[in-house]
Design a protein around this motif. Structure first.
Motif, short mmCIF file in Angstrom:
data_model
loop_
_atom_site.label_atom_id
_atom_site.label_comp_id
_atom_site.label_asym_id
_atom_site.label_seq_id
_atom_site.Cartn_x
_atom_site.Cartn_y
_atom_site.Cartn_z
N TYR A 189 27.75 63.60 -12.75
CA TYR A 189 27.00 62.39 -12.41
C TYR A 189 27.60 61.64 -11.21
CZ TYR A 189 30.71 60.42 -15.33
OH TYR A 189 31.93 60.08 -15.85
N ASN A 197 26.12 58.11 -9.69
CA ASN A 197 27.00 56.96 -9.85
C ASN A 197 27.28 56.30 -8.50
OD1 ASN A 197 29.98 56.50 -11.91
ND2 ASN A 197 28.91 55.07 -10.61
N LEU A 214 23.99 54.65 -6.98
CA LEU A 214 23.65 53.43 -7.72
C LEU A 214 24.57 52.29 -7.32
CD1 LEU A 214 22.86 54.29 -11.46
CD2 LEU A 214 21.50 52.90 -9.89
N ALA A 215 25.86 52.59 -7.20
CA ALA A 215 26.84 51.57 -6.80
C ALA A 215 26.53 51.05 -5.40
CB ALA A 215 28.25 52.14 -6.86
N CYS A 248 23.60 48.65 -5.58
CA CYS A 248 24.07 47.36 -6.11
C CYS A 248 24.84 46.59 -5.04
CB CYS A 248 24.95 47.57 -7.33
SG CYS A 248 24.04 48.21 -8.73
N ILE A 253 24.06 42.88 -3.73
CA ILE A 253 25.11 41.85 -3.75
C ILE A 253 25.28 41.25 -2.36
CG2 ILE A 253 27.61 41.52 -3.99
CD1 ILE A 253 27.47 43.61 -6.29
N VAL A 313 30.99 46.36 -10.02
CA VAL A 313 29.71 46.89 -10.51
C VAL A 313 29.74 48.43 -10.54
CG1 VAL A 313 27.25 47.08 -10.02
CG2 VAL A 313 28.38 44.88 -9.80
N GLY A 314 30.29 49.04 -9.48
CA GLY A 314 30.40 50.50 -9.43
C GLY A 314 31.19 51.04 -10.62
N ILE A 333 29.10 50.71 -13.83
CA ILE A 333 28.13 51.81 -13.89
C ILE A 333 28.84 53.08 -14.32
CG2 ILE A 333 26.54 53.25 -12.55
CD1 ILE A 333 26.07 50.83 -10.73
N ASN A 334 30.05 53.29 -13.78
CA ASN A 334 30.84 54.48 -14.12
C ASN A 334 31.16 54.52 -15.62
OD1 ASN A 334 34.00 55.59 -14.23
ND2 ASN A 334 32.55 56.86 -13.13
N MET A 336 27.94 55.43 -17.48
CA MET A 336 27.54 56.83 -17.28
C MET A 336 28.48 57.79 -18.00
SD MET A 336 26.10 57.03 -13.40
CE MET A 336 24.74 58.15 -13.62
#
Lengths: 164, 195
Positions: A136, A140, A143-144, A147, A151, B179-180, B183-184, B187
């Motif tokens: 993933y 991952n 998506l980061a 975001c 932000i 945030v990353g 999410i990690n 997941m």
């Protein structure tokens, strides 16, 4: 940077290490890393170049319009995970067109500062050590990035008047 | 999975270039990829050798161990599967610290060494472990204290105060990293349920 090097050298001498031999031994390792890296990176650059060169992104930039994001920022957001050199070129254009201290300029700079070229990083890191199944990792990372863009938009809206 | 991305990018790229009229340029693009890669590698190679040499001194002298102690609470939280005394954590922490100060050239070779050690801990499997993905996300979200590239670009394009961007960049990259990592964490859990 020079400061860091001096500290490391002094600490090595203090521990009575034969620092020159240790330096050469470490530097030698770059050969094996580069040898595994080159073919994987070549594959990545080839497929990314074909995708960028096809004009697909120019087409996407024209159809994607989001009301609260300046139009010129969209190409930056789409290309950021894929290509470091193209996004730096886009950043230069934005800074020339709007000025480095303009709202759009600051937003573009903040977006660049808070993200990285995710796909390229993944190719270099996993390619250099021979990972074939990234699981993933890509989802991952992307998506980061999304975001981080959101932000940046809110943060610059909120803080632009305080700093500029 | 990488084969799929590789194939899709190439096929989509070539098919789209027929519609957009860029097809004539595609042979050029293909050949240019080779020289582009060569330029990246020749830029990376000498700097990598240099930093691997210097960081080998830092590693052998125990300097990196000291850095690792500084980041211990953070590392325990992010890499619960990695043994506390492993070399991997030394490389991970030096990579994080180099990135914080915007020393990307020094951070990359440290990152590769970190992943090598993490791969060994994962029985040399060619499938990425959770720790490896956490580490990658830490890198791609790139928490930075001094955004060197951005400051130099702002200087080049006539900003009245190039480093004025620093506070906003620090907050944005800190929030982005948090945030990353969140999410990690999510997941990681989801993928454990699946397997």
């Amino acid at each position: 940077m020079a400061f860091l090097v001096v500290i490391i050298i002094l600490y090595g001498l203090y521990k009575k290490l034969s620092i020159y031999d240790v330096f050469v031994e470490g530097a030698k390792e770059s050969f094996s890393i580069i040898l595994t890296l080159f073919p994987t990176l070549l594959g990545m650059v080839l497929c990314i170049n074909l995708l960028v060169g096809s004009g697909l992104f120019d087409y996407l930039f024209n159809i994607i319009k989001i009301s609260f994001i300046p139009v010129d920022i969209i190409p930056l957001m789409i290309l950021r995970p894929v290509s470091g050199s193209s996004t730096l070129a886009i950043l230069s254009n934005i800074l020339t067109k709007f000025g480095a201290d303009s709202y759009t300029g600051v937003l573009a700079s903040t977006m660049m500062g808070s993200t990285d070229t995710t796909v390229y990083c993944l190719a270099v890191y996993f390619g250099a050590v021979g990972i074939k199944n990234a699981r993933y990792a890509l989802a991952n990372g992307l998506l980061a990035d999304i975001c981080a863009f959101i932000i940046s938009i809110f943060l610059v809206k909120l803080l632009y008047n305080c700093f500029f | 999975m990488i084969s799929l991305i590789f194939g899709l990018f190439i096929i989509i790229g070539i098919i789209f270039s027929i519609f957009s009229g860029n097809i004539g340029n595609m042979s050029n693009v293909i050949v240019k990829s080779a020289s582009d890669t060569f330029n990246i590698i020749t830029g990376l190679f000498p700097l990598m050798a240099l930093w691997l040499g210097i960081m080998n001194i830092a590693s052998k002298s125990g300097f990196l161990k000291k850095l690792t102690h500084l980041l211990r609470p953070l590392l325990n939280l992010l890499f619960p599967d990695v043994p506390k005394d492993s070399k991997a954590l030394e490389y991970v922490s030096s990579n994080i610290i180099m990135n914080m100060f915007g020393l990307g050239n020094a951070a990359t070779p440290m990152g590769i060494k970190a992943l090598k050690s993490l791969k060994e801990l994962n029985n040399n499997s060619t499938t990425a472990s959770d720790s490896m993905i956490t580490f990658l996300v830490l890198n791609t979200t790139g928490f930075t204290i001094i955004p060197t590239t951005i400051i130099s670009y702002r200087l080049m394009y006539g900003s009245s105060n190039p480093s004025a961007i620093t506070p906003i960049c620090i907050i944005a990259s800190l929030l982005g990293s948090i945030v990353g990592i969140l999410i990690n964490l999510i997941m990681k859990k989801v993928f454990r349920w699946h397997s």
